[in-house]
Each structure stands twice: as structure tokens, then as C-alpha cells.
Write an enzyme that holds these catalytic residues in place. Structure first.
Site, PDB file in Angstrom:
ATOM      1  N   ILE A 177     -15.325  -5.782  13.211  1.00 47.38           N
ATOM      2  CA  ILE A 177     -15.973  -4.491  13.438  1.00 47.38           C
ATOM      3  C   ILE A 177     -14.937  -3.573  14.095  1.00 47.38           C
ATOM      4  O   ILE A 177     -14.170  -4.025  14.951  1.00 47.38           O
ATOM      5  CB  ILE A 177     -17.205  -4.669  14.371  1.00 47.38           C
ATOM      6  CG1 ILE A 177     -18.217  -5.670  13.771  1.00 47.38           C
ATOM      7  CG2 ILE A 177     -17.862  -3.326  14.675  1.00 47.38           C
ATOM      8  CD1 ILE A 177     -18.786  -5.299  12.416  1.00 47.38           C
ATOM      9  N   TYR A 190     -12.939 -19.060  21.068  1.00 46.00           N
ATOM     10  CA  TYR A 190     -13.924 -18.141  20.480  1.00 46.00           C
ATOM     11  C   TYR A 190     -14.617 -18.795  19.273  1.00 46.00           C
ATOM     12  O   TYR A 190     -15.842 -18.767  19.153  1.00 46.00           O
ATOM     13  CB  TYR A 190     -13.218 -16.847  20.058  1.00 46.00           C
ATOM     14  CG  TYR A 190     -14.156 -15.747  19.597  1.00 46.00           C
ATOM     15  CD1 TYR A 190     -14.907 -15.024  20.515  1.00 46.00           C
ATOM     16  CD2 TYR A 190     -14.297 -15.429  18.249  1.00 46.00           C
ATOM     17  CE1 TYR A 190     -15.763 -14.006  20.106  1.00 46.00           C
ATOM     18  CE2 TYR A 190     -15.147 -14.417  17.829  1.00 46.00           C
ATOM     19  CZ  TYR A 190     -15.880 -13.713  18.758  1.00 46.00           C
ATOM     20  OH  TYR A 190     -16.735 -12.715  18.339  1.00 46.00           O
TER      21      TYR A 190
HETATM   22  N1  NAD Z   1     -16.495  -6.493  17.687  1.00 45.71           N
HETATM   23  C1  NAD Z   1     -16.399  -7.388  16.715  1.00 45.71           C
HETATM   24  O1  NAD Z   1     -15.579  -7.236  15.777  1.00 45.71           O
HETATM   25  C2  NAD Z   1     -17.328  -8.576  16.701  1.00 45.71           C
HETATM   26  C3  NAD Z   1     -17.312  -9.404  15.564  1.00 45.71           C
HETATM   27  C4  NAD Z   1     -18.130 -10.528  15.552  1.00 45.71           C
HETATM   28  C5  NAD Z   1     -18.928 -10.817  16.645  1.00 45.71           C
HETATM   29  N2  NAD Z   1     -18.928 -10.007  17.730  1.00 45.71           N
HETATM   30  C6  NAD Z   1     -19.779 -10.390  18.865  1.00 45.71           C
HETATM   31  O2  NAD Z   1     -20.686  -9.338  19.144  1.00 45.71           O
HETATM   32  C7  NAD Z   1     -20.983  -9.312  20.540  1.00 45.71           C
HETATM   33  C8  NAD Z   1     -20.743  -7.914  21.094  1.00 45.71           C
HETATM   34  O3  NAD Z   1     -19.378  -7.565  20.863  1.00 45.71           O
HETATM   35  P1  NAD Z   1     -18.788  -6.089  21.071  1.00 45.71           P
HETATM   36  O4  NAD Z   1     -17.893  -5.805  19.936  1.00 45.71           O
HETATM   37  O5  NAD Z   1     -19.871  -5.141  21.409  1.00 45.71           O
HETATM   38  O6  NAD Z   1     -17.855  -6.377  22.338  1.00 45.71           O
HETATM   39  P2  NAD Z   1     -17.679  -5.547  23.703  1.00 45.71           P
HETATM   40  O7  NAD Z   1     -16.558  -6.177  24.423  1.00 45.71           O
HETATM   41  O8  NAD Z   1     -17.638  -4.086  23.392  1.00 45.71           O
HETATM   42  O9  NAD Z   1     -19.066  -5.843  24.446  1.00 45.71           O
HETATM   43  C9  NAD Z   1     -19.340  -7.079  25.041  1.00 45.71           C
HETATM   44  C10 NAD Z   1     -20.058  -6.806  26.338  1.00 45.71           C
HETATM   45  O10 NAD Z   1     -20.370  -8.079  26.954  1.00 45.71           O
HETATM   46  C11 NAD Z   1     -20.203  -7.887  28.339  1.00 45.71           C
HETATM   47  N3  NAD Z   1     -19.965  -9.164  29.023  1.00 45.71           N
HETATM   48  C12 NAD Z   1     -18.875  -9.949  28.928  1.00 45.71           C
HETATM   49  N4  NAD Z   1     -18.979 -10.983  29.764  1.00 45.71           N
HETATM   50  C13 NAD Z   1     -20.157 -10.846  30.419  1.00 45.71           C
HETATM   51  C14 NAD Z   1     -20.818 -11.593  31.422  1.00 45.71           C
HETATM   52  N5  NAD Z   1     -20.280 -12.706  31.951  1.00 45.71           N
HETATM   53  N6  NAD Z   1     -22.026 -11.169  31.851  1.00 45.71           N
HETATM   54  C15 NAD Z   1     -22.579 -10.046  31.339  1.00 45.71           C
HETATM   55  N7  NAD Z   1     -22.008  -9.288  30.381  1.00 45.71           N
HETATM   56  C16 NAD Z   1     -20.796  -9.691  29.939  1.00 45.71           C
HETATM   57  C17 NAD Z   1     -18.991  -6.971  28.471  1.00 45.71           C
HETATM   58  O11 NAD Z   1     -18.944  -6.330  29.736  1.00 45.71           O
HETATM   59  C18 NAD Z   1     -19.203  -6.010  27.314  1.00 45.71           C
HETATM   60  O12 NAD Z   1     -19.874  -4.836  27.706  1.00 45.71           O
HETATM   61  C19 NAD Z   1     -20.102 -10.389  21.188  1.00 45.71           C
HETATM   62  O13 NAD Z   1     -20.841 -11.570  21.376  1.00 45.71           O
HETATM   63  C20 NAD Z   1     -19.013 -10.587  20.149  1.00 45.71           C
HETATM   64  O14 NAD Z   1     -18.416 -11.868  20.238  1.00 45.71           O
HETATM   65  C21 NAD Z   1     -18.141  -8.888  17.784  1.00 45.71           C
END
Ligand code: NAD
Length: 250
Positions: A185, A152
Site C-alpha cells: 500500500i 513480519y
Molecule cells: N501499509 C502496507 O503496505 C500494509 C500492507 C499489508 C498489511 N499492512 C498491515 O496493516 C496494518 C496497518 O498498517 P498501516 O499501513 O496503517 O501502518 P502505520 O504504521 O501507518 O499504522 C500502524 C499503527 O499501529 C500503531 N501501533 C504500533 N504499535 C502499537 C502498539 N504497541 N500499540 C498500539 N498501537 C500501535 C502505530 O502507532 C501506527 O499508528 C498493520 O497491521 C500492517 O502490518 C500494511
């Protein structure tokens, strides 16, 4: 606010928590909102938040799916001039010597190849539309490293390389490209990571590293993303923008 009236926004990972929150903010500002996620995604949160969003299925790691998603977006809602390259996976918490090459590649496929393919397929559409704004989802793990999350962390550092390259390559065509770097988050993804940290993990260990003393909310990432996608950010290009309660600044 209706400053995005008449514009089309495309969001990947649009069924996920940050994707849904961003769709809600962009739709409230008047954007035609198109969300994409993988087959089998649970759209219930999106349906409740933005009932009239256009929903597409596609796997961001597959180039053929990108061709379909972009074509379907244009047909349903017009050429996207705002694009949130947001789909991502967290992978497993493990030391490097305990991480399989397959687990490493799975995370890199979504978080790096997926972001690259998104840029590759959306940028030509924006060139044709005489400009646009792109936000790539990185993380505080793109700016700093800690133990136990090599795939990651590596992938989110790589998002910066893609962002900066795209910002340099397409500025002359009116396209801005920036990255957002959320801290922890309150979300499914963080709960999953906390689970991987073992039974002794307590959230207070994480919040102690955050000057604001709390996790963020998906809408706090959404607001930053919406700003960067909007014309209000007209001189922001190639930058790294945190929404992390001060975690990487202290
Ligand atoms: N949640 C956190 O604390 C956090 C912190 C920093 C960064 N982020 C980043 O923010 C972004 C969104 O995170 P989130 O918290 O909403 O996570 P989440 O898991 O709720 O949403 C991610 C979405 O991406 C989709 N996804 C995964 N693989 C896929 C693929 N191959 N094709 C199409 N869609 C795909 C999943 O189905 C999911 O709906 C991500 O890139 C994550 O790394 C999240």
C-alpha cells in the site's frame, strides 16, 4: 450509506494510514468510531478525516491497557460490535541470521500478542452484545513469504491461526472473524520497508509482481474491511480476504 448507524466500531492502530482510512469509511456509514493508538501517536490525519472520532491511548501488547481501552470505549461510545484489530509494525528488513531475537520478539509482540489480546478482551463484550464482527490485519506476507522479513512474515501468518481459531470458537455466539491481506500500500509502512531494501531498490521491482501494476491505497483496504465488518458479510467467517491487485493470485 448509513447501514452502521447506532453501531460502535473500535479500531487499533487508528492513527496510522489504514486505520484512519477505515475510520473515515465506517464513520461515513454512520458508525460511532473509536480509535486507539499508542501514547505519542500523531493524530493529525485522523483529526482531519474524522474530527468526532473518540481517541484512546493504549499499547496493544499490554493486557492492562486493553482492559482500559475496552472500558473507555464502552463508556464513551457503547459496546463495540465492529472491531478492526489493525495495529502492527513492520520490523527491520534482514536475513534470519542477521535478525536479533529482540527484534523478532518486538514484531511478534505487537502483531501477534497484540492481536490475541484484542480478541481476548473484545470478544466477551461482543458475546454480551449478542454478536459482532472482527477483522484482523494480516498481509500478503501472511499468505506468502519472500526473503528478508522473517519476523513480519511469521507474525502475519500467525494472524491467520488466531483468526481461524476465533472464527471456530465464537460463531455460535454470532461473532464473525476474518483477516484482511493487503498487498503493498502506498504508505509510510511501505516506504519504511523500501528503505530497508537498500539504495538499489526501485518500486518497479515490486509493482512488476502485481498484476494491476501499482501499489494499493489505504482506502482500498478500508473498503474491504468495512464490508467484512458490515452485516452485508453475514456469511463470511474465518476467511482470508486480499486487497493486493492480484499479487497472490497470479
Ligand atoms: N501499509 C502496507 O503496505 C500494509 C500492507 C499489508 C498489511 N499492512 C498491515 O496493516 C496494518 C496497518 O498498517 P498501516 O499501513 O496503517 O501502518 P502505520 O504504521 O501507518 O499504522 C500502524 C499503527 O499501529 C500503531 N501501533 C504500533 N504499535 C502499537 C502498539 N504497541 N500499540 C498500539 N498501537 C500501535 C502505530 O502507532 C501506527 O499508528 C498493520 O497491521 C500492517 O502490518 C500494511
Amino acid at each position: 450509506m448509513t447501514d452502521m448507524q447506532g453501531k460502535t466500531a473500535l479500531i487499533t492502530g487508528g492513527a496510522g494510514e489504514i486505520g484512519v482510512a477505515t475510520a473515515r469509511v465506517l464513520a461515513a456509514r454512520g458508525a460511532r468510531t473509536v480509535v486507539a493508538d499508542r501514547e505519542g501517536a500523531d493524530w493529525s490525519a485522523l483529526d482531519a478525516a474524522v474530527p468526532d472520532a473518540v481517541k484512546l491511548h493504549g499499547d496493544v501488547t499490554r493486557e492492562a491497557d486493553w482492559q482500559g481501552m475496552v472500558a473507555d470505549c464502552i463508556e464513551a461510545a457503547g459496546a463495540p460490535t465492529m472491531f478492526f484489530n489493525n495495529a502492527g509494525v513492520e520490523g527491520k528488513v534482514a536475513s534470519i541470521h542477521e535478525t536479533s531475537a529482540e527484534d523478532f520478539e518486538k514484531v511478534m509482540a505487537v502483531n501477534v500478542r497484540g492481536v490475541f489480546l484484542g480478541l481476548k478482551h473484545v470478544i466477551p463484550i461482543m458475546v454480551g452484545a449478542a454478536g459482532g464482527s472482527i477483522v484482523n490485519a494480516s498481509s500478503v506476507a501472511g499468505l506468502e513469504a519472500g526473503a528478508g522479513l522473517a519476523p513480519y512474515t511469521t507474525s502475519k501468518h500467525a494472524v491467520i491461526g488466531l483468526t481461524r481459531t476465533a472464527a471456530a470458537e465464537y460463531a455460535a455466539q454470532g461473532i464473525r472473524v476474518n483477516s484482511v491481506h493487503p498487498g503493498p500500500i502506498d504508505s509510510r509502512m511501505m516506504s519504511s520497508l523500501e528503505g530497508g531494501l537498500g539504495p538499489d531498490f526501485e518500486r518497479s521491482q515490486m509493482t512488476a509482481q502485481i498484476p494491476m501494476g501499482r501499489y494499493g491505497r489505504p482506502e482500498e483496504v478500508a473498503e474491504l474491511t468495512a464490508f467484512l465488518l458490515s452485516d452485508a458479510a453475514s456469511y463470511c467467517n474465518g476467511g482470508r480476504y486480499t486487497a493486493d491487485g492480484g499479487m497472490t493470485q497470479s
